[in-house]
Design a protein around this motif. Structure first.
Motif, PDB file in Angstrom:
ATOM      1  N   MET A 205       1.000  -1.233  -0.067  1.00 54.59           N
ATOM      2  CA  MET A 205      -0.135  -0.023   0.104  1.00 54.59           C
ATOM      3  C   MET A 205       0.743   1.324  -0.033  1.00 54.59           C
ATOM      4  O   MET A 205       0.430   2.461  -0.348  1.00 54.59           O
ATOM      5  CB  MET A 205      -1.080   0.013   1.281  1.00 54.59           C
ATOM      6  N   ALA A 206       2.055   1.239   0.351  1.00 55.75           N
ATOM      7  CA  ALA A 206       2.779   2.453   0.758  1.00 55.75           C
ATOM      8  C   ALA A 206       3.394   3.088  -0.551  1.00 55.75           C
ATOM      9  O   ALA A 206       3.549   2.243  -1.495  1.00 55.75           O
ATOM     10  CB  ALA A 206       4.036   2.100   1.824  1.00 55.75           C
ATOM     11  N   HIS A 207       3.530   4.162  -0.595  1.00 55.94           N
ATOM     12  CA  HIS A 207       4.469   4.706  -1.746  1.00 55.94           C
ATOM     13  C   HIS A 207       5.890   4.799  -1.422  1.00 55.94           C
ATOM     14  O   HIS A 207       6.312   5.550  -0.328  1.00 55.94           O
ATOM     15  CB  HIS A 207       3.922   6.275  -2.238  1.00 55.94           C
ATOM     16  N   ILE A 208       6.797   4.046  -1.911  1.00 53.41           N
ATOM     17  CA  ILE A 208       8.215   3.912  -1.522  1.00 53.41           C
ATOM     18  C   ILE A 208       9.074   4.797  -2.285  1.00 53.41           C
ATOM     19  O   ILE A 208       9.150   4.739  -3.618  1.00 53.41           O
ATOM     20  CB  ILE A 208       8.591   2.679  -1.439  1.00 53.41           C
ATOM     21  N   VAL A 209       9.816   5.926  -1.713  1.00 54.45           N
ATOM     22  CA  VAL A 209      10.412   6.901  -2.358  1.00 54.45           C
ATOM     23  C   VAL A 209      12.131   6.787  -1.713  1.00 54.45           C
ATOM     24  O   VAL A 209      12.308   6.824  -0.769  1.00 54.45           O
ATOM     25  CB  VAL A 209       9.910   8.110  -2.079  1.00 54.45           C
ATOM     26  N   GLY A 210      12.692   6.455  -3.125  1.00 56.99           N
ATOM     27  CA  GLY A 210      14.205   6.592  -2.762  1.00 56.99           C
ATOM     28  C   GLY A 210      14.745   8.127  -3.051  1.00 56.99           C
ATOM     29  O   GLY A 210      14.500   8.687  -3.866  1.00 56.99           O
ATOM     30  N   ILE A 211      15.872   8.438  -2.217  1.00 56.94           N
ATOM     31  CA  ILE A 211      16.545   9.434  -2.014  1.00 56.94           C
ATOM     32  C   ILE A 211      18.140   9.440  -2.048  1.00 56.94           C
ATOM     33  O   ILE A 211      18.532   8.765  -1.285  1.00 56.94           O
ATOM     34  CB  ILE A 211      16.250  10.663  -1.126  1.00 56.94           C
ATOM     35  N   THR A 212      18.472   9.636  -3.489  1.00 55.80           N
ATOM     36  CA  THR A 212      19.932   9.500  -3.593  1.00 55.80           C
ATOM     37  C   THR A 212      20.703  10.516  -4.044  1.00 55.80           C
ATOM     38  O   THR A 212      20.095  11.620  -4.771  1.00 55.80           O
ATOM     39  CB  THR A 212      20.270   8.079  -4.369  1.00 55.80           C
ATOM     40  N   GLY A 213      21.819  10.920  -3.766  1.00 55.56           N
ATOM     41  CA  GLY A 213      22.639  11.922  -4.401  1.00 55.56           C
ATOM     42  C   GLY A 213      24.186  11.876  -3.797  1.00 55.56           C
ATOM     43  O   GLY A 213      24.549  11.243  -2.574  1.00 55.56           O
ATOM     44  N   PRO A 214      25.022  12.594  -4.416  1.00 56.49           N
ATOM     45  CA  PRO A 214      26.152  12.712  -3.759  1.00 56.49           C
ATOM     46  C   PRO A 214      26.357  13.532  -2.492  1.00 56.49           C
ATOM     47  O   PRO A 214      25.391  13.876  -2.007  1.00 56.49           O
ATOM     48  CB  PRO A 214      27.216  13.616  -4.877  1.00 56.49           C
ATOM     49  N   PRO A 215      27.561  13.005  -1.625  1.00 55.12           N
ATOM     50  CA  PRO A 215      27.731  13.660  -0.545  1.00 55.12           C
ATOM     51  C   PRO A 215      27.425  15.181  -0.427  1.00 55.12           C
ATOM     52  O   PRO A 215      28.052  15.924  -1.344  1.00 55.12           O
ATOM     53  CB  PRO A 215      28.949  13.042   0.076  1.00 55.12           C
ATOM     54  N   GLY A 216      26.937  15.987   0.519  1.00 57.18           N
ATOM     55  CA  GLY A 216      27.092  17.196   0.413  1.00 57.18           C
ATOM     56  C   GLY A 216      25.808  17.825  -0.188  1.00 57.18           C
ATOM     57  O   GLY A 216      25.755  19.064  -0.574  1.00 57.18           O
ATOM     58  N   SER A 217      25.044  17.162  -0.936  1.00 59.67           N
ATOM     59  CA  SER A 217      23.743  17.659  -1.531  1.00 59.67           C
ATOM     60  C   SER A 217      22.692  18.022  -0.989  1.00 59.67           C
ATOM     61  O   SER A 217      21.495  18.549  -1.485  1.00 59.67           O
ATOM     62  CB  SER A 217      23.564  16.645  -2.861  1.00 59.67           C
ATOM     63  N   GLY A 218      22.574  17.792   0.287  1.00 59.01           N
ATOM     64  CA  GLY A 218      21.581  18.042   1.318  1.00 59.01           C
ATOM     65  C   GLY A 218      20.401  17.149   1.127  1.00 59.01           C
ATOM     66  O   GLY A 218      19.216  17.495   1.444  1.00 59.01           O
ATOM     67  N   LYS A 219      20.513  15.865   1.068  1.00 61.64           N
ATOM     68  CA  LYS A 219      19.461  15.148   0.860  1.00 61.64           C
ATOM     69  C   LYS A 219      18.747  14.916   2.454  1.00 61.64           C
ATOM     70  O   LYS A 219      17.460  14.801   2.128  1.00 61.64           O
ATOM     71  CB  LYS A 219      19.952  13.749   0.686  1.00 61.64           C
ATOM     72  N   SER A 220      19.514  15.116   3.316  1.00 60.57           N
ATOM     73  CA  SER A 220      18.757  14.841   4.550  1.00 60.57           C
ATOM     74  C   SER A 220      17.840  15.978   5.073  1.00 60.57           C
ATOM     75  O   SER A 220      16.645  15.924   5.321  1.00 60.57           O
ATOM     76  CB  SER A 220      19.854  15.067   5.796  1.00 60.57           C
ATOM     77  N   THR A 221      18.212  17.297   4.688  1.00 60.74           N
ATOM     78  CA  THR A 221      17.311  18.309   4.977  1.00 60.74           C
ATOM     79  C   THR A 221      16.080  18.371   3.869  1.00 60.74           C
ATOM     80  O   THR A 221      15.051  18.830   4.343  1.00 60.74           O
ATOM     81  CB  THR A 221      18.152  19.547   4.587  1.00 60.74           C
ATOM     82  N   LEU A 222      16.632  17.895   2.623  1.00 64.33           N
ATOM     83  CA  LEU A 222      15.264  17.889   1.879  1.00 64.33           C
ATOM     84  C   LEU A 222      14.171  16.822   2.277  1.00 64.33           C
ATOM     85  O   LEU A 222      13.140  17.108   2.344  1.00 64.33           O
ATOM     86  CB  LEU A 222      15.897  17.346   0.378  1.00 64.33           C
TER      87      LEU A 222
END
Lengths: 312, 312
Positions: B42-59
């Motif tokens: 049922m869930a919508h599973i979303v992957g977030i990736t990118g190089p170090p320093g790209s601000g993934k956590s904040t996003l």
């Protein structure tokens, strides 16, 4: 076998062909690798890893030139695990090395990812063995990135060099924590940039916290690869680490461990191929998969069933 | 089973305990995962990736808040494949999310690498299933880095977001080439920085060259996550991609493929365990390994011998 003879005599086209056999797992590959194995064990294998933008390629380039000046032969495997689907490595910066490719004492090869399940790591391991058996004094394995796959690749090395660079941003902490354990030599490259002192201090602090490195204290060197600064010192330090590995008995221990891992990987690979073959012969897998999709059974129950079939 | 009931009722401690079971492969894990499987999907599973320093956590942080405003429940798996030996994820920046941890509609978990051979990927796959079965509307898988292991992790996602950032240096070409194929949505974060226009243009050019994405043209969005800019649009785009996946039938295809991979991984894992067990029972492996070290036999011959023993 003529091909092996030529490759061991330094013929670069023969070397390239053998590595391609191994990469593509052709029928010839097994035989050639089997025959070459007895000649392995002489090269000093050096892994170079670090985050994108840290200047690894330039650094490798300069190191190659330094060792060539000393009369040593050098092979470079440029491995690009960031290219998982394309099947070929995109390494535009390899053109920087083009002045080296005319030198018969230097062999350069880019490697991309092949197939699933550690294909790249396996291909690299085979290529290292081939180059080792062909008599290169130094084999550099250069990887882009700092993830698990890079660590797996670097496990093929006797000496691991971790390249960092000032000013890479927030996640640098995470990177440093991850690669701390695998580094034998640390480099702060682009050491003419702002933030060099801070990065040096941070690295030193983190290494001081690491209790596992009692026998060899990983030095932290500064380089400006583009200006050839610090390269001679780095080349010497690599040689020192090689001496340490031999004298302490650690080289034997490391290589034994590596061999063990490799044997397991070979077995798992062979079994995987066998499973895929059986599944295709049988033809019932698609139906079973649909039942799992429809939640009639769960995947774990299906796996139990399939395993019983394999080992019956 | 009381634990499953509590977890599915939203009790965070029970959810955490089940994920730990799965991570550590305790005897309870198999049973719980088997029972939870019927509730997944049922869930919508979303992957977030990118190089170090790209601000993934904040996003990710901002996206979570956005979906919470819309009344949706959200789980975040912060996966750190750069920490291969420590066994635990070092993610200091997770403290930024601490104001979210008091919200019962949000579940946050850091995951490090366990064991060898895709352990992290497997652990993440199990955790996703558990969170899915526990009824979270959105599950974010956030990874540090852009290597093969990150790609493997992101394969668990329905929608993959690739975060880039202006001014990351030389190897950006290699990164972009590698993650191009896996991105459904591209983000230029920190889009108030110099170089944003150039990066946007480069990304657009590279995506235009990619012929595989005819059905869904991956949008390139600009965000400044720290200032909450572009987040609402991103949240909407994720929903749109989810709609596209369902309506086009691609969701079913992707999930079927994922399930197939997972079943194979489970089988290989079980077989590996069996080999290790047999080897330890037997006790001759150490001697054989020494013979390979001494070059009396080659590793490929040993592998043949071992396989015959397993399948005899």
């Amino acid at each position: 076998m003529e091909l092996i003879k030529k490759a061991r005599g330094g013929d670069q086209r023969s070397i390239a062909r053998i590595i391609s056999y191994a990469e593509n797992e052709t029928p010839e590959a097994a035989e050639v690798l089997q025959k070459l194995y007895a000649f392995t064990g002489m090269a000093h294998i050096v892994g170079i890893t670090g985050p994108p933008g840290s200047g690894k390629s330039t650094l490798t380039d300069k190191l190659v030139k330094e060792y060539r000046k000393q009369g040593k032969t050098v092979a470079v495997l440029a491995v690009d695990p960031t290219s998982p689907y394309s099947g070929g490595a995109i390494l535009g910066d390899r053109v920087r090395m083009s002045d080296l490719t005319l030198d018969p004492g230097v062999y350069i090869r880019s490697m991309g990812t092949r197939g699933r399940l550690g294909g790249l790591s396996k291909g690299t391991a085979s290529a290292v063995k081939i180059l080792d058996a062909c008599g290169f004094n130094y084999i550099f394995i250069e990887t882009v990135g700092v993830g698990q796959s890079e660590v797996d690749i670097v496990k093929n090395a006797d000496t691991t060099i971790v390249v960092t660079v000032p000013g890479l941003g927030d996640d640098i902490q995470a990177i440093k924590a991850g690669i701390l354990e695998i580094g034998d030599i640390f480099i702060v490259n682009k050491a003419d940039r702002d933030g060099t002192d801070r990065l040096l201090m941070e690295l030193k602090m983190m290494l001081d916290l690491n209790p596992d490195k009692a026998a060899w204290i990983p030095p932290i060197l500064q380089t400006v690869a583009t200006q050839n600064k610090g390269i001679t010192e780095l080349a010497d330090t690599i040689i020192q680490h090689g001496d340490f590995l031999r004298q302490s008995g650690q080289l034997i221990r490391q290589r034994r461990e590596r061999l063990e891992t490799e044997i397991f990987d070979l077995i798992i690979n062979r079994i995987t191929q066998q499973i895929i073959r059986k599944q295709n012969e049988d033809g019932t897998f698609e139906q079973e998969l649909q039942r799992v999709m429809d939640k009639e059974i769960d995947p774990y129950t299906l796996v139990d069933k399939m395993l019983k079939k394999i080992f019956k």
